[in-house]
Scaffold this active site. Structure first.
Site, PDB file in Angstrom:
ATOM      1  N   ASP A 182       0.856  -1.187   0.000  1.00  0.00           N
ATOM      2  CA  ASP A 182       0.000   0.000   0.000  1.00  0.00           C
ATOM      3  C   ASP A 182       0.896   1.242   0.000  1.00  0.00           C
ATOM      4  OD1 ASP A 182      -1.776   2.095   0.717  1.00  0.00           O
ATOM      5  OD2 ASP A 182      -3.085   0.652   1.721  1.00  0.00           O
ATOM      6  N   TYR A 187     -25.349   7.841 -19.888  1.00  0.00           N
ATOM      7  CA  TYR A 187     -25.827   8.789 -18.885  1.00  0.00           C
ATOM      8  C   TYR A 187     -26.421  10.023 -19.583  1.00  0.00           C
ATOM      9  CZ  TYR A 187     -22.738   6.224 -15.600  1.00  0.00           C
ATOM     10  OH  TYR A 187     -22.099   5.273 -14.845  1.00  0.00           O
ATOM     11  N   TYR A 205     -13.357  12.339  -6.998  1.00  0.00           N
ATOM     12  CA  TYR A 205     -12.152  11.839  -7.679  1.00  0.00           C
ATOM     13  C   TYR A 205     -11.285  13.002  -8.131  1.00  0.00           C
ATOM     14  CZ  TYR A 205      -9.266  10.314 -11.633  1.00  0.00           C
ATOM     15  OH  TYR A 205      -8.216  10.116 -12.510  1.00  0.00           O
ATOM     16  N   THR A 254      -4.686  13.853 -14.096  1.00  0.00           N
ATOM     17  CA  THR A 254      -5.803  13.829 -15.029  1.00  0.00           C
ATOM     18  C   THR A 254      -6.239  15.244 -15.427  1.00  0.00           C
ATOM     19  OG1 THR A 254      -8.161  13.279 -15.146  1.00  0.00           O
ATOM     20  CG2 THR A 254      -7.289  13.641 -12.975  1.00  0.00           C
ATOM     21  N   ASP A 255      -6.916  15.339 -16.575  1.00  0.00           N
ATOM     22  CA  ASP A 255      -7.484  16.634 -16.976  1.00  0.00           C
ATOM     23  C   ASP A 255      -8.714  17.008 -16.137  1.00  0.00           C
ATOM     24  OD1 ASP A 255      -9.314  14.791 -17.992  1.00  0.00           O
ATOM     25  OD2 ASP A 255      -9.310  15.574 -20.045  1.00  0.00           O
ATOM     26  N   GLU A 256      -9.248  16.046 -15.366  1.00  0.00           N
ATOM     27  CA  GLU A 256     -10.482  16.319 -14.621  1.00  0.00           C
ATOM     28  C   GLU A 256     -10.270  17.353 -13.522  1.00  0.00           C
ATOM     29  OE1 GLU A 256     -13.073  13.008 -13.923  1.00  0.00           O
ATOM     30  OE2 GLU A 256     -12.129  11.835 -15.499  1.00  0.00           O
ATOM     31  N   ASN A 303     -20.298  11.324 -25.960  1.00  0.00           N
ATOM     32  CA  ASN A 303     -20.363   9.921 -25.517  1.00  0.00           C
ATOM     33  C   ASN A 303     -21.179   9.055 -26.474  1.00  0.00           C
ATOM     34  OD1 ASN A 303     -18.814  10.518 -23.292  1.00  0.00           O
ATOM     35  ND2 ASN A 303     -20.585  10.828 -21.938  1.00  0.00           N
ATOM     36  N   LYS A 334      -7.491  14.148  -6.875  1.00  0.00           N
ATOM     37  CA  LYS A 334      -6.329  14.245  -7.774  1.00  0.00           C
ATOM     38  C   LYS A 334      -5.772  15.672  -7.755  1.00  0.00           C
ATOM     39  CE  LYS A 334      -4.748  11.543 -10.148  1.00  0.00           C
ATOM     40  NZ  LYS A 334      -3.724  10.475  -9.966  1.00  0.00           N
ATOM     41  N   LEU A 380     -16.295   3.606 -19.486  1.00  0.00           N
ATOM     42  CA  LEU A 380     -17.265   3.584 -20.595  1.00  0.00           C
ATOM     43  C   LEU A 380     -16.912   2.590 -21.709  1.00  0.00           C
ATOM     44  CD1 LEU A 380     -19.833   4.883 -21.878  1.00  0.00           C
ATOM     45  CD2 LEU A 380     -18.264   6.402 -23.112  1.00  0.00           C
TER      46      LEU A 380
HETATM   47  P1  NAD Z   1      -6.705   1.878 -12.314  1.00  0.00           P
HETATM   48  O1  NAD Z   1      -7.835   2.093 -11.365  1.00  0.00           O
HETATM   49  O2  NAD Z   1      -6.909   0.961 -13.479  1.00  0.00           O
HETATM   50  O3  NAD Z   1      -5.434   1.309 -11.525  1.00  0.00           O
HETATM   51  C1  NAD Z   1      -5.032   1.835 -10.292  1.00  0.00           C
HETATM   52  C2  NAD Z   1      -3.980   0.911  -9.694  1.00  0.00           C
HETATM   53  O4  NAD Z   1      -3.541   1.472  -8.442  1.00  0.00           O
HETATM   54  C3  NAD Z   1      -4.498  -0.501  -9.387  1.00  0.00           C
HETATM   55  O5  NAD Z   1      -3.572  -1.472  -9.794  1.00  0.00           O
HETATM   56  C4  NAD Z   1      -4.654  -0.505  -7.872  1.00  0.00           C
HETATM   57  O6  NAD Z   1      -4.497  -1.794  -7.294  1.00  0.00           O
HETATM   58  C5  NAD Z   1      -3.530   0.458  -7.447  1.00  0.00           C
HETATM   59  N1  NAD Z   1      -3.785   1.070  -6.138  1.00  0.00           N
HETATM   60  C6  NAD Z   1      -4.917   1.710  -5.745  1.00  0.00           C
HETATM   61  N2  NAD Z   1      -4.785   2.106  -4.477  1.00  0.00           N
HETATM   62  C7  NAD Z   1      -3.537   1.751  -4.076  1.00  0.00           C
HETATM   63  C8  NAD Z   1      -2.802   1.922  -2.853  1.00  0.00           C
HETATM   64  N3  NAD Z   1      -3.337   2.532  -1.792  1.00  0.00           N
HETATM   65  N4  NAD Z   1      -1.541   1.415  -2.796  1.00  0.00           N
HETATM   66  C9  NAD Z   1      -1.000   0.768  -3.867  1.00  0.00           C
HETATM   67  N5  NAD Z   1      -1.650   0.587  -5.030  1.00  0.00           N
HETATM   68  C10 NAD Z   1      -2.898   1.078  -5.136  1.00  0.00           C
HETATM   69  O7  NAD Z   1      -6.271   3.318 -12.792  1.00  0.00           O
HETATM   70  P2  NAD Z   1      -5.736   3.802 -14.223  1.00  0.00           P
HETATM   71  O8  NAD Z   1      -6.880   4.083 -15.106  1.00  0.00           O
HETATM   72  O9  NAD Z   1      -4.655   2.884 -14.659  1.00  0.00           O
HETATM   73  O10 NAD Z   1      -5.093   5.211 -13.828  1.00  0.00           O
HETATM   74  C11 NAD Z   1      -3.719   5.302 -13.433  1.00  0.00           C
HETATM   75  C12 NAD Z   1      -3.413   6.749 -13.113  1.00  0.00           C
HETATM   76  O11 NAD Z   1      -3.660   7.562 -14.263  1.00  0.00           O
HETATM   77  C13 NAD Z   1      -4.276   7.320 -11.984  1.00  0.00           C
HETATM   78  O12 NAD Z   1      -3.463   8.129 -11.174  1.00  0.00           O
HETATM   79  C14 NAD Z   1      -5.328   8.144 -12.714  1.00  0.00           C
HETATM   80  O13 NAD Z   1      -5.764   9.215 -11.918  1.00  0.00           O
HETATM   81  C15 NAD Z   1      -4.541   8.624 -13.924  1.00  0.00           C
HETATM   82  N6  NAD Z   1      -5.327   8.908 -15.135  1.00  0.00           N
HETATM   83  C16 NAD Z   1      -6.220   7.980 -15.599  1.00  0.00           C
HETATM   84  C17 NAD Z   1      -6.928   8.250 -16.783  1.00  0.00           C
HETATM   85  C18 NAD Z   1      -7.888   7.245 -17.356  1.00  0.00           C
HETATM   86  O14 NAD Z   1      -8.584   7.563 -18.350  1.00  0.00           O
HETATM   87  N7  NAD Z   1      -7.968   6.024 -16.860  1.00  0.00           N
HETATM   88  C19 NAD Z   1      -6.740   9.463 -17.452  1.00  0.00           C
HETATM   89  C20 NAD Z   1      -5.809  10.385 -16.936  1.00  0.00           C
HETATM   90  C21 NAD Z   1      -5.101  10.096 -15.777  1.00  0.00           C
HETATM   91  P1  TYD Z   2     -15.719   7.183 -17.668  1.00  0.00           P
HETATM   92  O1  TYD Z   2     -15.170   6.121 -18.563  1.00  0.00           O
HETATM   93  O2  TYD Z   2     -16.286   6.771 -16.343  1.00  0.00           O
HETATM   94  O3  TYD Z   2     -14.593   8.292 -17.519  1.00  0.00           O
HETATM   95  P2  TYD Z   2     -14.677   9.790 -16.840  1.00  0.00           P
HETATM   96  O4  TYD Z   2     -15.877   9.887 -16.006  1.00  0.00           O
HETATM   97  O5  TYD Z   2     -13.418   9.790 -16.046  1.00  0.00           O
HETATM   98  O6  TYD Z   2     -14.656  10.747 -17.989  1.00  0.00           O
HETATM   99  O7  TYD Z   2     -16.882   7.938 -18.454  1.00  0.00           O
HETATM  100  C1  TYD Z   2     -16.645   8.554 -19.710  1.00  0.00           C
HETATM  101  C2  TYD Z   2     -17.915   9.282 -20.092  1.00  0.00           C
HETATM  102  O8  TYD Z   2     -18.944   8.306 -20.327  1.00  0.00           O
HETATM  103  C3  TYD Z   2     -18.442  10.183 -18.990  1.00  0.00           C
HETATM  104  O9  TYD Z   2     -19.017  11.354 -19.596  1.00  0.00           O
HETATM  105  C4  TYD Z   2     -19.522   9.369 -18.326  1.00  0.00           C
HETATM  106  C5  TYD Z   2     -20.066   8.514 -19.452  1.00  0.00           C
HETATM  107  N1  TYD Z   2     -20.563   7.170 -19.062  1.00  0.00           N
HETATM  108  C6  TYD Z   2     -21.825   6.749 -19.505  1.00  0.00           C
HETATM  109  O10 TYD Z   2     -22.536   7.469 -20.231  1.00  0.00           O
HETATM  110  N2  TYD Z   2     -22.240   5.500 -19.143  1.00  0.00           N
HETATM  111  C7  TYD Z   2     -21.515   4.675 -18.330  1.00  0.00           C
HETATM  112  O11 TYD Z   2     -21.979   3.554 -18.011  1.00  0.00           O
HETATM  113  C8  TYD Z   2     -20.215   5.124 -17.922  1.00  0.00           C
HETATM  114  C9  TYD Z   2     -19.347   4.252 -17.044  1.00  0.00           C
HETATM  115  C10 TYD Z   2     -19.768   6.369 -18.306  1.00  0.00           C
END
Ligand code: NAD
Ligand code: TYD
Length: 361
Positions: free
Chosen positions: A65, A223, A166, A140-142, A265, A170, A206
Site C-alpha cells: 500500500d 448517462y 475523484y 488527469t485533466d479532470e 459519448n 487528484k 465507458l
Molecule cells: P486503475 O484504477 O486501473 O489502476 C489503479 C492501480 O492502483 C491498481 O492497480 C490498484 O491496485 C492500485 N492502487 C490503488 N490504491 C492503491 C494503494 N493505496 N496502494 C497501492 N496501489 C494502489 O487506474 P488507471 O486508469 O490505470 O489510472 C492510473 C493513473 O492515471 C491514476 O493516477 C489516474 O488518476 C490517472 N489517469 C487515468 C486516466 C484514465 O482515463 N484512466 C486518465 C488520466 C489520468
Molecule cells: P468514464 O469512462 O467513467 O470516464 P470519466 O468519467 O473519467 O470521464 O466515463 C466517460 C464518459 O462516459 C463520462 O461522460 C460518463 C459517461 N458514461 C456513460 O454514459 N455511461 C456509463 O456507463 C459510464 C461508465 C460512463
C-alpha cells in the site's frame, strides 16, 4: 531501475509492458532497466495485466500500500531507483460519488506518504544519483473542471476547478507534488492526461463496459442524453508521453497530454457498435439497438478538452493512434481476451454493476 506505483492497473500495466518490451521501431534509450511495481492490488489491480512480462527477470513486484511511507522508503533505500513514477490511485468517478473516503485515502494521503518517502530518499542520495532522480506524478485533466461548448481547451495554466470527489482528490495530490518541489526542491514532473482507452482497462469505464455489455446482449447505458464530451487518447500514446516527460521534462513543470479527439459519448458508443458490427456481427441488426439512456451521473462534467501544444512544442511528443485505429485495436483485444474478461468480471465486479446500474446493465 525505476519504480512504478499502480503498475498492476490499466495504465500502469500498459506502461510496464511497453517499457520492458518496446515495440519494433520504437526507440528505447532508457528502457532496458528493471522495473519494481508497487501495488496493493485493489479490485482494479490485477497481476494478470502483467502476464506477458511475468517471466521477464527485469520485472519485480511488491504488494504494498502506498500509504505506508516507511515501507516505501525501505524499498527506495534497498533498490535505489533513479525515478518513481506514480500511477496508483482510485480512478473511477462513479465510485468516488458512492464512496469518496477511499479516494481521499489513496489519492491524497497515499501521494503524501510517497512524497515523504521520496523526500527522505532524495535527501540521502549522493551527487550524480541525486541529480538524476525524478518523481513523476500521473494525473488527469479532470482537475480543471468542466468546459462550455466553445471554451478554449484546458492548458497548463487553466485554474483548477475539480467537480467530483475523484477530481478533487487528484487536484489535491497535484498541489502536494507542486509544493514538494517549491518547498523541498524535490525533482518532480506532473502530467495531466485526458480519458484513456485501450487493452487491460477495467470494465467499469465507458469503453470496455459498452464493448462487453454489447457482446453479452446487455443494455449499453448512456448517462443523460449522451452529449457530454471527452477527449480520448489511446493508452500507448499516454505511455509514450510519460516516457517523453520522464526523459526530457523540465523539473517542476506540468504537461498536458491529450489526443485532440473530442467526442460526444453517444458518438463513442456508436463507434464501438459499428466496430463490433464489422468484427462480430449480431444475428440481426446493429449493436446500437442495445443503446439505453439512463439517469445522469450527479455533477456530470459537460466537456473536457486538452490543449497539448506544450508537450508537442517543447518535447516533440505526438500521439500515433487515431480514434479509429485505437478503438479497433481495443475492441479486437477485448474480443480476443475472454480469459482476462472472465477473471476480472467475476465476483465483486458483479456487485458493482448491480449497485451502479440496478438491473439496467
Ligand atoms: P486503475 O484504477 O486501473 O489502476 C489503479 C492501480 O492502483 C491498481 O492497480 C490498484 O491496485 C492500485 N492502487 C490503488 N490504491 C492503491 C494503494 N493505496 N496502494 C497501492 N496501489 C494502489 O487506474 P488507471 O486508469 O490505470 O489510472 C492510473 C493513473 O492515471 C491514476 O493516477 C489516474 O488518476 C490517472 N489517469 C487515468 C486516466 C484514465 O482515463 N484512466 C486518465 C488520466 C489520468
Ligand atoms: P468514464 O469512462 O467513467 O470516464 P470519466 O468519467 O473519467 O470521464 O466515463 C466517460 C464518459 O462516459 C463520462 O461522460 C460518463 C459517461 N458514461 C456513460 O454514459 N455511461 C456509463 O456507463 C459510464 C461508465 C460512463
Amino acid at each position: 531501475m525505476i519504480f512504478v506505483t499502480g503498475g498492476a492497473g490499466f495504465i500502469g500495466s500498459n506502461f510496464v509492458v511497453d517499457w520492458l518490451t518496446p515495440a519494433a521501431g520504437q526507440s528505447a534509450p532508457l528502457r532496458n532497466e528493471p522495473v519494481l511495481v508497487i501495488d496493493c492490488l485493489t479490485y482494479a489491480g490485477n497481476l494478470a495485466n502483467l502476464a506477458v512480462v511475468r517471466d521477464n527477470p527485469k520485472l519485480l513486484f511488491e504488494r504494498q500500500d502506498i500509504c505506508d511511507s516507511a515501507a516505501v522508503l525501505a524499498l527506495l533505500r534497498k533498490h535505489r531507483p533513479r525515478a518513481l513514477l506514480h500511477f496508483a490511485a482510485e480512478s473511477h468517478v462513479d465510485r468516488s460519488i458512492l464512496g469518496p473516503a477511499e479516494f481521499v485515502r489513496t489519492n491524497i494521503n497515499g501521494t503524501f506518504a510517497l512524497l515523504e518517502a521520496a523526500r527522505t530518499y532524495y535527501g540521502e542520495l549522493p551527487g550524480a544519483e541525486r541529480d538524476a532522480f525524478r518523481f513523476l506524478h500521473v494525473s488527469t485533466d479532470e482537475v480543471y473542471g468542466s468546459l462550455g461548448p466553445v471554451d478554449p481547451a484546458f492548458s497548463e495554466t487553466t485554474a483548477y476547478a475539480p467537480n467530483s470527489p475523484y477530481a478533487a482528490s487528484k487536484a489535491a495530490s497535484d498541489h502536494l507534488v507542486r509544493a514538494y518541489h517549491h518547498t523541498y526542491g524535490l525533482p518532480v514532473l506532473t502530467t495531466n492526461c485526458s480519458n484513456n482507452y485501450g487493452p487491460l482497462q477495467f470494465p467499469e469505464k465507458l469503453i470496455p463496459l459498452v464493448t462487453l455489455n454489447a457482446l453479452q446482449g446487455k443494455p449499453l447505458p448512456i448517462y443523460g442524453d449522451g452529449s457530454n464530451v471527452r477527449d480520448w487518447l489511446y493508452v500507448g500514446d499516454h505511455c509514450s508521453g510519460i516516457r517523453t516527460v520522464l526523459q526530457n521534462g523540465r523539473l517542476g513543470e506540468t504537461y498536458n497530454i491529450g489526443g485532440r479527439t473530442e467526442m460526444q459519448n453517444l458518438a463513442v458508443v456508436k463507434t464501438i457498435c459499428a466496430t463490433l458490427d464489422a468484427l462480430r456481427p449480431r444475428n440481426s441488426g446493429s449493436y446500437s439497438q442495445q443503446i439505453t439512456f439512463v439517469k445522469d451521473r450527479p455533477g456530470h462534467d459537460r466537456r473536457y478538452a486538452i490543449d497539448c501544444s506544450k508537450i508537442e512544442r517543447e518535447l516533440g511528443w505526438t500521439p500515433v493512434e487515431t480514434f479509429a485505429s485505437g478503438i479497433r485495436k481495443t475492441v479486437e483485444w477485448y474480443l480476443n481476451s475472454s480469459a482476462w474478461v472472465e477473471q476480472v468480471t467475476s465476483g465483486k465486479y458483479r456487485d458493482w454493476v448491480s449497485l451502479q446500474y440496478g438491473t439496467a446493465a
